[in-house]
Write a protein that holds these residues in place. Structure first.
Motif, PDB file in Angstrom:
ATOM      1  N   UNK A  14       0.815  -1.233   0.000  1.00  0.00           N
ATOM      2  CA  UNK A  14       0.000   0.000   0.000  1.00  0.00           C
ATOM      3  C   UNK A  14       0.840   1.270   0.000  1.00  0.00           C
ATOM      4  N   UNK A  15       2.012   1.216   0.622  1.00  0.00           N
ATOM      5  CA  UNK A  15       2.859   2.402   0.656  1.00  0.00           C
ATOM      6  C   UNK A  15       3.465   2.700  -0.714  1.00  0.00           C
ATOM      7  N   UNK A  16       3.732   1.681  -1.500  1.00  0.00           N
ATOM      8  CA  UNK A  16       4.239   1.925  -2.848  1.00  0.00           C
ATOM      9  C   UNK A  16       3.227   2.755  -3.629  1.00  0.00           C
ATOM     10  N   UNK A  17       1.958   2.378  -3.531  1.00  0.00           N
ATOM     11  CA  UNK A  17       0.911   3.128  -4.227  1.00  0.00           C
ATOM     12  C   UNK A  17       0.781   4.547  -3.683  1.00  0.00           C
ATOM     13  N   UNK A  18       0.812   4.678  -2.357  1.00  0.00           N
ATOM     14  CA  UNK A  18       0.680   6.006  -1.745  1.00  0.00           C
ATOM     15  C   UNK A  18       1.838   6.912  -2.127  1.00  0.00           C
ATOM     16  N   UNK A  19       3.054   6.407  -1.998  1.00  0.00           N
ATOM     17  CA  UNK A  19       4.233   7.225  -2.301  1.00  0.00           C
ATOM     18  C   UNK A  19       4.284   7.569  -3.785  1.00  0.00           C
ATOM     19  N   UNK A  20       3.927   6.623  -4.641  1.00  0.00           N
ATOM     20  CA  UNK A  20       3.872   6.923  -6.074  1.00  0.00           C
ATOM     21  C   UNK A  20       2.890   8.055  -6.343  1.00  0.00           C
ATOM     22  N   UNK A  21       1.748   8.033  -5.656  1.00  0.00           N
ATOM     23  CA  UNK A  21       0.772   9.108  -5.820  1.00  0.00           C
ATOM     24  C   UNK A  21       1.313  10.443  -5.351  1.00  0.00           C
ATOM     25  N   UNK A  22       2.030  10.448  -4.238  1.00  0.00           N
ATOM     26  CA  UNK A  22       2.630  11.693  -3.756  1.00  0.00           C
ATOM     27  C   UNK A  22       3.613  12.261  -4.774  1.00  0.00           C
ATOM     28  N   UNK A  24       8.832   1.601  -6.018  1.00  0.00           N
ATOM     29  CA  UNK A  24       8.146   2.851  -6.350  1.00  0.00           C
ATOM     30  C   UNK A  24       8.527   3.292  -7.761  1.00  0.00           C
ATOM     31  N   UNK A  25       9.787   3.140  -8.108  1.00  0.00           N
ATOM     32  CA  UNK A  25      10.230   3.539  -9.443  1.00  0.00           C
ATOM     33  C   UNK A  25       9.558   2.709 -10.530  1.00  0.00           C
ATOM     34  N   UNK A  26       9.239   1.459 -10.227  1.00  0.00           N
ATOM     35  CA  UNK A  26       8.514   0.641 -11.197  1.00  0.00           C
ATOM     36  C   UNK A  26       7.133   1.227 -11.479  1.00  0.00           C
ATOM     37  N   UNK A  41      15.032  -6.681  13.603  1.00  0.00           N
ATOM     38  CA  UNK A  41      16.481  -6.849  13.752  1.00  0.00           C
ATOM     39  C   UNK A  41      17.276  -5.862  12.885  1.00  0.00           C
ATOM     40  N   UNK A  42      16.639  -5.222  11.914  1.00  0.00           N
ATOM     41  CA  UNK A  42      17.248  -4.232  11.021  1.00  0.00           C
ATOM     42  C   UNK A  42      18.438  -4.762  10.232  1.00  0.00           C
ATOM     43  N   UNK A  43      18.629  -6.068  10.211  1.00  0.00           N
ATOM     44  CA  UNK A  43      19.792  -6.633   9.528  1.00  0.00           C
ATOM     45  C   UNK A  43      19.788  -6.338   8.033  1.00  0.00           C
ATOM     46  N   UNK A  44      18.625  -6.339   7.418  1.00  0.00           N
ATOM     47  CA  UNK A  44      18.523  -6.115   5.975  1.00  0.00           C
ATOM     48  C   UNK A  44      17.923  -4.756   5.642  1.00  0.00           C
ATOM     49  N   UNK A  45      17.897  -3.834   6.585  1.00  0.00           N
ATOM     50  CA  UNK A  45      17.206  -2.555   6.371  1.00  0.00           C
ATOM     51  C   UNK A  45      17.739  -1.761   5.176  1.00  0.00           C
ATOM     52  N   UNK A  46      19.061  -1.645   4.966  1.00  0.00           N
ATOM     53  CA  UNK A  46      19.515  -0.857   3.807  1.00  0.00           C
ATOM     54  C   UNK A  46      19.079  -1.456   2.478  1.00  0.00           C
ATOM     55  N   UNK A  47      19.145  -2.785   2.367  1.00  0.00           N
ATOM     56  CA  UNK A  47      18.702  -3.432   1.133  1.00  0.00           C
ATOM     57  C   UNK A  47      17.207  -3.246   0.924  1.00  0.00           C
ATOM     58  N   UNK A  48      16.460  -3.331   2.018  1.00  0.00           N
ATOM     59  CA  UNK A  48      15.017  -3.144   1.919  1.00  0.00           C
ATOM     60  C   UNK A  48      14.675  -1.723   1.506  1.00  0.00           C
ATOM     61  N   UNK A  49      15.402  -0.747   2.030  1.00  0.00           N
ATOM     62  CA  UNK A  49      15.156   0.643   1.636  1.00  0.00           C
ATOM     63  C   UNK A  49      15.361   0.821   0.139  1.00  0.00           C
ATOM     64  N   UNK A  50      16.431   0.244  -0.377  1.00  0.00           N
ATOM     65  CA  UNK A  50      16.696   0.345  -1.810  1.00  0.00           C
ATOM     66  C   UNK A  50      15.645  -0.432  -2.612  1.00  0.00           C
ATOM     67  N   UNK A  51      15.220  -1.568  -2.107  1.00  0.00           N
ATOM     68  CA  UNK A  51      14.175  -2.346  -2.783  1.00  0.00           C
ATOM     69  C   UNK A  51      12.863  -1.548  -2.833  1.00  0.00           C
ATOM     70  N   UNK A  52      12.540  -0.852  -1.745  1.00  0.00           N
ATOM     71  CA  UNK A  52      11.334  -0.037  -1.747  1.00  0.00           C
ATOM     72  C   UNK A  52      11.428   1.045  -2.825  1.00  0.00           C
TER      73      UNK A  52
END
Length: 284
Positions: free
Chosen positions: A219-227, A257-259, A242-253
């Motif tokens: 849902x956030x992908x749709x919201x942020x794309x709209x913004x 959105x870019x898609x 655990x935040x172990x994969x947080x940087x990769x997840x941020x880039x994946x997000x």
């Protein structure tokens, strides 16, 4: 058109740049992400030299969201805080425009009856900074009239309502020690996706399973794309227990959105890390 993405911190034992000297970790992180939460300022106002170092390690477009000290928001609750506020504002001044917004995080005990105190506090702040307010009392999310009253106060100050979306995290019981710890500490409130300014900020908490985290942010992908299509410039912070994969997840997000918004520029490739991590950063 700009979307900033980041994490709750710029170093973590699971990230390869954690083995770099402390003065070099932010620079390495900033090649992965374009924003970071400023939680450290909640516990202690940094000296000017520290903020200058942060600025020197990041590009002018990098975004910090420094948090007001807890003495201001939690301990004294806006009363007799003039000296602490002035010290904080002076301390973050070297960040310049990198201080994208100053974060007023309020405790869960901050109720609708306390909003006038917040209004007074915001009116007294200099307009040379932007501000974002995070509330956690359930009444702000359950009652439209209460939410509207807070929105009016924020709009008068040009401030943003900063939501912390934990709905995916609380969807099913915890399954790890980190998740069980977060279960007792994180706020459990309804998802909010209304932007008040041209620079909305979102904090999203997923699960330690990256697939669950990705599924929950749809849902956030749709919201942020709209913004972005509306001309806004959002910042999104990705959390997991655990935040172990947080940087990769941020880039994946950002990629997701870019898609949806192909005109969004891709993130640059991360700079090589001159360190020897035990394992490469991977998501799946």
């Amino acid at each position: 058109m700009y979307l900033a993405v980041g994490c709750a911190m710029w170093t973590h034992k699971a990230w390869p740049w954690h083995s770099l000297p402390s003065a070099e970790r932010l620079r390495a992180y900033s090649s992965w992400c374009t924003a970071v939460e400023g939680n450290t300022t909640f516990y202690a106002t940094p000296p000017l030299a520290t903020a200058r170092s942060w600025a020197a390690q990041t590009s002018p477009d990098f975004r910090f969201i420094p948090k007001f000290p807890r003495t201001v928001t939690h301990e004294r609750r806006f009363t007799g805080v003039e000296a602490d506020v002035r010290a904080f504002l002076d301390a973050v001044e070297p960040l310049g425009r990198r201080a994208s917004a100053l974060w007023v995080q309020l405790p869960s005990a901050f109720a609708p009856a306390d909003v006038p105190a917040l209004a007074t506090f915001l009116r007294r702040l200099p307009r040379s900074f932007r501000y974002a307010v995070e509330v956690r009392h359930p009444a702000f999310f359950a009652d439209a009239t209460t939410a509207g009253a807070l929105e009016q106060v924020l709009a008068a100050a040009g401030a943003e309502w900063l939501p912390f979306d934990t709905t995916e995290f609380f969807r099913t019981p915890p399954s790890s020690d980190d998740e069980r710890d977060a279960w007792t500490k994180k706020p459990r409130v309804a998802r909010r996706d209304t932007a008040l300014t041209d620079r909305p900020i979102v904090r999203y908490l997923g699960r330690d399973d990256p697939a669950r985290t990705v599924e929950g942010w749809r849902p956030w992908v749709e919201t942020v794309a709209g913004w972005l299509r509306e001309g806004r410039s959002p910042t999104v912070f990705l959390h997991t227990p655990d935040n172990a994969a947080a940087p990769q997840l941020a880039r994946r997000f950002h990629d997701d959105v870019r898609a949806a918004v192909p005109a969004l520029e891709p993130l640059p490739e991360p700079a090589p890390i001159d360190a020897s991590p035990a394992e490469p950063l991977t998501l799946f």
